[in-house]
Design a protein around this motif. Structure first.
Motif, PDB file in Angstrom:
ATOM      1  N   ASP A  37      -3.417   1.660  13.743  1.00 55.64           N
ATOM      2  CA  ASP A  37      -2.438   2.146  14.549  1.00 55.64           C
ATOM      3  C   ASP A  37      -2.653   1.553  16.088  1.00 55.64           C
ATOM      4  O   ASP A  37      -3.743   1.829  16.614  1.00 55.64           O
ATOM      5  N   VAL A  51       6.659   4.476  12.733  1.00 56.98           N
ATOM      6  CA  VAL A  51       6.685   5.874  11.932  1.00 56.98           C
ATOM      7  C   VAL A  51       7.023   6.983  13.029  1.00 56.98           C
ATOM      8  O   VAL A  51       6.491   6.712  14.126  1.00 56.98           O
ATOM      9  N   GLY A  65       5.469  11.368  10.440  1.00 58.91           N
ATOM     10  CA  GLY A  65       5.042  10.342   9.415  1.00 58.91           C
ATOM     11  C   GLY A  65       6.081   9.633   8.556  1.00 58.91           C
ATOM     12  O   GLY A  65       6.115   8.593   7.613  1.00 58.91           O
ATOM     13  N   ASN A 103       8.824   6.820   7.988  1.00 53.52           N
ATOM     14  CA  ASN A 103       8.987   5.498   8.472  1.00 53.52           C
ATOM     15  C   ASN A 103      10.608   5.238   8.989  1.00 53.52           C
ATOM     16  O   ASN A 103      11.481   5.539   8.012  1.00 53.52           O
TER      17      ASN A 103
END
Length: 98
Positions: free
Chosen positions: A88, A39, A43, A45
């Motif tokens: 993450d 990403v 944010g 994708n």
């Protein structure tokens, strides 16, 4: 590796491998499906799939501030359920590639 004289729990001698203080534990492979996402900083994708190597390649070519996320799913069907939280792993991947 040469064999050495060792003693069993009753004190009886036997020839065996040298003692080792290295232990490994190999847990059974999980049935969970791992899904990787790259990403961008906002944010959005950029890429998603089940191939960790491709995810790392996409991250390498992604704009600055991009992240790589991994999530675990109970199946690869449309009605799959997320198991746990999405992680993450950007810093781990970047540190491993130094």
């Amino acid at each position: 590796m040469s064999r050495v004289l060792r003693f069993d729990s009753k004190g009886e001698p036997f020839l065996g491998d040298p003692p080792s203080n290295i232990y490994t534990i190999h847990p059974p492979k999980s049935d969970l499906i791992l899904f990787y996402e790259v990403v961008e900083g906002e944010g959005e994708n950029t890429w998603g799939g089940a191939d960790a190597g491709q995810a790392i390649q996409w991250l390498t070519h992604a704009p600055a501030g991009s992240r790589i996320l991994v999530s675990a799913w109970d199946s690869d069907e449309e009605d799959a359920h997320l198991v746990g939280q999405t992680l993450d792993i950007t810093e781990i991947v970047r540190a491993a590639s130094l």
